[in-house]
Motif scaffolding. Structure first.
Motif, PDB file in Angstrom:
ATOM      1  N   LEU A 187       6.121   3.690   6.988  1.00 26.06           N
ATOM      2  CA  LEU A 187       6.392   2.203   7.134  1.00 26.06           C
ATOM      3  C   LEU A 187       5.501   1.521   8.543  1.00 26.06           C
ATOM      4  O   LEU A 187       5.417   0.414   7.918  1.00 26.06           O
ATOM      5  CB  LEU A 187       7.627   2.279   8.218  1.00 26.06           C
ATOM      6  N   ARG A 188       4.618   2.126   8.997  1.00 25.99           N
ATOM      7  CA  ARG A 188       3.966   1.143   9.429  1.00 25.99           C
ATOM      8  C   ARG A 188       3.183   1.273   9.220  1.00 25.99           C
ATOM      9  O   ARG A 188       1.855  -0.082   9.229  1.00 25.99           O
ATOM     10  CB  ARG A 188       3.331   2.372  11.084  1.00 25.99           C
ATOM     11  N   GLU A 189       2.443   1.820   8.028  1.00 32.33           N
ATOM     12  CA  GLU A 189       1.225   1.349   7.547  1.00 32.33           C
ATOM     13  C   GLU A 189       1.249   0.555   5.692  1.00 32.33           C
ATOM     14  O   GLU A 189       0.528  -0.079   6.679  1.00 32.33           O
ATOM     15  CB  GLU A 189       0.796   2.709   7.216  1.00 32.33           C
ATOM     16  N   ASP A 190       2.610   0.654   5.732  1.00 31.52           N
ATOM     17  CA  ASP A 190       3.187  -0.828   4.776  1.00 31.52           C
ATOM     18  C   ASP A 190       3.541  -1.779   4.927  1.00 31.52           C
ATOM     19  O   ASP A 190       3.981  -2.413   4.166  1.00 31.52           O
ATOM     20  CB  ASP A 190       3.255   0.694   3.240  1.00 31.52           C
ATOM     21  N   GLN A 191       4.432  -1.573   6.047  1.00 29.30           N
ATOM     22  CA  GLN A 191       5.408  -2.645   6.321  1.00 29.30           C
ATOM     23  C   GLN A 191       6.498  -2.708   5.692  1.00 29.30           C
ATOM     24  O   GLN A 191       7.235  -3.373   5.685  1.00 29.30           O
ATOM     25  CB  GLN A 191       4.401  -3.691   6.721  1.00 29.30           C
ATOM     26  N   GLU A 192       6.755  -1.595   4.459  1.00 33.03           N
ATOM     27  CA  GLU A 192       8.111  -1.978   3.978  1.00 33.03           C
ATOM     28  C   GLU A 192       8.024  -0.560   3.210  1.00 33.03           C
ATOM     29  O   GLU A 192       7.667   0.193   3.352  1.00 33.03           O
ATOM     30  CB  GLU A 192       7.792  -3.117   3.148  1.00 33.03           C
ATOM     31  N   PRO A 193       9.418   0.178   2.689  1.00 31.59           N
ATOM     32  CA  PRO A 193       9.886   1.096   2.097  1.00 31.59           C
ATOM     33  C   PRO A 193       8.848   1.006   0.844  1.00 31.59           C
ATOM     34  O   PRO A 193       9.393   0.112   0.076  1.00 31.59           O
ATOM     35  CB  PRO A 193      11.133   1.004   2.436  1.00 31.59           C
ATOM     36  N   ARG A 194       8.093   2.339   0.663  1.00 30.37           N
ATOM     37  CA  ARG A 194       7.196   2.546  -0.830  1.00 30.37           C
ATOM     38  C   ARG A 194       8.871   3.229  -1.017  1.00 30.37           C
ATOM     39  O   ARG A 194       8.664   3.794  -1.502  1.00 30.37           O
ATOM     40  CB  ARG A 194       6.528   3.083  -0.911  1.00 30.37           C
ATOM     41  N   GLU A 195       8.965   2.192  -2.538  1.00 36.03           N
ATOM     42  CA  GLU A 195       9.867   2.409  -3.852  1.00 36.03           C
ATOM     43  C   GLU A 195       8.983   4.166  -4.129  1.00 36.03           C
ATOM     44  O   GLU A 195      10.040   5.184  -4.653  1.00 36.03           O
ATOM     45  CB  GLU A 195       9.762   1.395  -5.089  1.00 36.03           C
ATOM     46  N   ASP A 196       8.114   4.373  -4.247  1.00 40.91           N
ATOM     47  CA  ASP A 196       7.454   5.575  -4.889  1.00 40.91           C
ATOM     48  C   ASP A 196       7.801   6.865  -4.003  1.00 40.91           C
ATOM     49  O   ASP A 196       7.711   8.274  -4.284  1.00 40.91           O
ATOM     50  CB  ASP A 196       6.146   6.016  -5.786  1.00 40.91           C
ATOM     51  N   LEU A 197       8.326   7.065  -2.653  1.00 40.88           N
ATOM     52  CA  LEU A 197       8.866   7.818  -1.892  1.00 40.88           C
ATOM     53  C   LEU A 197       9.675   7.134  -1.109  1.00 40.88           C
ATOM     54  O   LEU A 197      10.104   8.916  -0.625  1.00 40.88           O
ATOM     55  CB  LEU A 197       7.812   6.953  -0.285  1.00 40.88           C
ATOM     56  N   VAL A 198      10.555   6.456  -1.007  1.00 42.30           N
ATOM     57  CA  VAL A 198      11.728   6.745  -0.991  1.00 42.30           C
ATOM     58  C   VAL A 198      12.806   8.152  -1.462  1.00 42.30           C
ATOM     59  O   VAL A 198      13.775   8.168  -0.663  1.00 42.30           O
ATOM     60  CB  VAL A 198      12.702   5.609  -0.707  1.00 42.30           C
ATOM     61  N   HIS A 199      12.862   8.014  -2.451  1.00 39.68           N
ATOM     62  CA  HIS A 199      13.748   8.858  -2.903  1.00 39.68           C
ATOM     63  C   HIS A 199      13.705  10.474  -3.153  1.00 39.68           C
ATOM     64  O   HIS A 199      13.820  11.127  -2.740  1.00 39.68           O
ATOM     65  CB  HIS A 199      13.482   8.511  -4.395  1.00 39.68           C
ATOM     66  N   ASP A 200      11.947  10.150  -2.601  1.00 47.89           N
ATOM     67  CA  ASP A 200      11.385  12.204  -2.593  1.00 47.89           C
ATOM     68  C   ASP A 200      11.729  11.913  -0.570  1.00 47.89           C
ATOM     69  O   ASP A 200      12.333  13.289  -0.401  1.00 47.89           O
ATOM     70  CB  ASP A 200       9.931  11.966  -2.364  1.00 47.89           C
ATOM     71  N   TRP A 201      12.042  11.016   0.200  1.00 50.66           N
ATOM     72  CA  TRP A 201      12.769  11.336   1.040  1.00 50.66           C
ATOM     73  C   TRP A 201      14.143  11.528   0.876  1.00 50.66           C
ATOM     74  O   TRP A 201      14.351  12.761   1.755  1.00 50.66           O
ATOM     75  CB  TRP A 201      12.443   9.797   2.092  1.00 50.66           C
ATOM     76  N   LEU A 202      14.813  10.609   0.207  1.00 50.79           N
ATOM     77  CA  LEU A 202      16.512  11.061   0.193  1.00 50.79           C
ATOM     78  C   LEU A 202      16.620  12.345   0.090  1.00 50.79           C
ATOM     79  O   LEU A 202      17.933  13.043   0.523  1.00 50.79           O
ATOM     80  CB  LEU A 202      16.903  10.078  -0.678  1.00 50.79           C
ATOM     81  N   HIS A 203      16.031  12.699  -0.864  1.00 51.36           N
ATOM     82  CA  HIS A 203      15.783  14.486  -1.686  1.00 51.36           C
ATOM     83  C   HIS A 203      15.720  15.653  -0.273  1.00 51.36           C
ATOM     84  O   HIS A 203      16.321  16.443  -0.305  1.00 51.36           O
ATOM     85  CB  HIS A 203      15.690  14.488  -2.823  1.00 51.36           C
ATOM     86  N   ARG A 204      14.202  15.097   0.258  1.00 56.22           N
ATOM     87  CA  ARG A 204      14.435  15.613   1.009  1.00 56.22           C
ATOM     88  C   ARG A 204      15.578  16.133   2.601  1.00 56.22           C
ATOM     89  O   ARG A 204      15.794  17.004   3.010  1.00 56.22           O
ATOM     90  CB  ARG A 204      12.639  15.771   1.847  1.00 56.22           C
TER      91      ARG A 204
END
Length: 404
Positions: free
Chosen positions: A206-223
Motif C-alpha cells: 500500500l505504501r509503495e503503490d498508494q492503492e491496492p494492487r489487484e494482482d495481490l489482493v486476492h492472494d492476501w485474502l487467501h492467506r
C-alpha cells in the motif's frame, strides 16, 4: 507404472522414516511411540493381574480396558473416560447376561445384544463410546457362549474391566504422562509470525503503490483465511496443553508457566486479530475492484494521506503481533507491562482525527473510497481493541465503524 512404483516406495519407506524421526528428536512421532509402548505394557500387566488375582482363564476385557485408557491423549481424559468405559462395559456384560438367560441360543442372543446394545449406546451417559456396549456384549455372547449367562462370571467380568481400567489410568499417569505445552507454544508463535508477515506485506504494498494492487489482493485474502483457520487450530492446541496438565503428577515439577495463565489469552487475541485481518483483506479486495470498475481511472479512490497512515497502522499491528510471538505472556493478566498494540492505539486515534477532517461535509468532496476506508478502519480498530483492551479516542464527527 512408474507412478504406482513411486507410491509403493513411499509407503514402504514411511515406517523406517517414522522410526528415524522418533529416535532423532522429540515430537509427534516420539510421543506416538511412547504411548504405544505404554499401551503394550499396560495390556500385559492387566492380563497378568487378571490371571493371578481373579484366576480368569481368558481375561481379555482387562487388557482391552487398559489399552483403551492409555491411548487417551491426556491424563485427565484417561480418568474422565475411565468412568464412561466402566459404564459401557458393565452395560455390555449385563446385556449379554440377560440375552443369554432369555434366549439360551448364541445366534438369537447375538442378534438381540447387537440390536439393543446399539440403541442403548446412544444414551448421553456413554458419550462417544456408546457403540462399545454392543461390541462388548457381542464378544461375550460369541466367545463365552452359554457361560455368558452365569451371574458369577458376569461379576468376574465387571471386576476384570475395573482392574484393567485402573491399570490403564495408573500407567498413563505415572509413566511419562503426555504434556503438550511445547506443541502449543510452537503452533501459536508460528501463526503469530505469519500474521505479522502478512500485515507488513500489505503495508509495504500500500505504501509503495498508494492503492491496492489487484494482482495481490486476492492472494492476501487467501492467506488471511488460511491463517484464520491456523490460528483457531493453535488455540485448540493451547486447550490441549491446558488439559494435559490437569491431574498430571509432573505438573509441579515444570518450571515454565501454565498455558492457562500465559498462552490462553495470547491465543484468544491472535484468533480475534486473524478474523479481523480477513475482514481487512476483504475490504482491500473491494477497494481494488471498485477502482477497476470506476468510469474514470482518475476518479478519486483511497486518499493518499489515509493510505500512508493506514500502512503505518498495519506495521504497528505487525509489531504488536511480533511482541506476542516473542513473549506470549505479554497479554497475561499477571503481566505488569503495557500490552502489545499500545503504539497502534495511539496511531489509531490520530487516523480517526485525520479522517474526521476529510469528511465530505468538511471538504465538499465525495470519493468512492470513503466506504472502503471506513471498513478498513473498522477492522483495524477491532484488532487494536482485542490487543490492548482499550478503544481509541475518536472525535465526535469521525466516521463510526459502520459509517461510510
Amino acid at each position: 507404472m512408474r507412478t504406482l512404483a513411486r507410491r509403493a516406495r513411499r509407503q514402504l519407506l514411511r515406517p523406517p522414516r517414522f522410526v528415524a524421526r522418533a529416535a532423532g528428536a522429540s515430537g509427534p512421532e516420539r510421543e506416538a511411540v511412547i504411548q504405544a509402548v505404554k499401551a503394550a505394557a499396560a495390556a500385559g500387566v492387566a492380563w497378568l493381574l487378571a490371571r493371578w488375582v481373579l484366576e480368569a482363564p481368558q481375561p481379555f476385557l482387562a487388557p482391552y480396558a487398559a489399552v483403551f485408557l492409555v491411548v487417551q491423549v491426556t491424563v485427565y481424559r484417561s480418568v474422565r473416560d475411565a468412568g464412561q468405559q466402566l459404564a459401557v462395559v458393565a452395560t455390555g456384560v449385563v446385556l449379554a447376561l440377560v440375552a443369554t438367560l432369555l434366549t439360551g441360543q448364541v445366534v438369537v442372543g447375538l442378534v438381540l445384544v447387537v440390536l439393543v446394545g446399539l440403541l442403548l449406546g446412544r444414551l448421553r451417559v456413554f458419550g462417544e463410546h456408546g457403540h462399545w456396549v454392543a461390541v462388548t456384549a457381542l464378544i461375550l455372547v460369541t466367545q463365552a457362549g452359554p457361560a455368558a449367562g452365569s451371574p458369577v462370571d458376569a461379576l468376574v467380568r465387571l471386576v476384570e474391566i475395573a482392574l484393567g481400567a485402573a491399570v490403564g489410568v495408573v500407567v498413563n499417569m505415572l509413566v511419562l504422562p503426555p504434556v503438550y505445552q511445547r506443541d502449543a507454544s510452537a503452533a501459536l508463535t508460528g501463526v503469530t509470525a505469519r500474521l505479522a508477515d502478512l500485515l507488513r506485506g500489505v503495508a509495504a504494498s500500500l505504501r509503495e503503490d498508494q492503492e491496492p494492487r489487484e494482482d495481490l489482493v486476492h492472494d492476501w485474502l487467501h492467506r488471511a483465511r488460511g491463517l484464520d483457520g491456523e490460528a483457531r487450530r493453535a488455540r485448540d492446541s493451547v486447550a490441549w496443553a491446558r488439559e494435559s496438565l490437569r491431574l498430571n503428577p509432573l505438573r509441579r515439577r515444570r518450571q515454565s508457566p501454565e498455558p492457562v495463565a500465559v498462552l490462553a489469552p495470547a491465543a484468544d487475541a491472535v484468533v480475534e486479530v486473524a478474523g479481523h485481518l480477513v475482514d481487512l483483506c476483504e475490504a482491500v479486495v473491494e477497494a481494488a475492484e471498485e477502482q477497476d470498475q470506476a468510469d474514470s481511472p482518475e476518479e478519486p479512490g483511497l486518499d493518499p494521506l489515509f493510505v500512508g497512515s493506514f500502512a503505518d497502522l498495519l506495521d504497528h499491528l505487525a509489531e504488536a503481533l511480533e511482541e506476542i510471538r516473542d513473549d506470549p505472556g505479554s497479554l497475561s493478566p499477571r503481566s505488569d507491562r503495557h500490552p502489545p498494540g499500545s503504539a497502534a492505539l495511539e496511531l489509531m486515534t490520530a487516523v480517526h482525527r485525520d479522517a474526521a477532517r476529510r469528511l465530505p461535509g468538511a471538504s465538499g468532496e465525495v470519493r468512492t473510497g470513503w466506504s472502503v476506508e471506513g471498513a478498513l478502519l473498522n477492522a483495524a480498530q477491532r484488532a487494536v481493541v482485542d490487543l490492548t483492551g482499550r478503544r481509541p479516542t475518536r472525535p465526535r464527527d469521525a466516521p463510526g465503524p459502520d459509517e461510510g
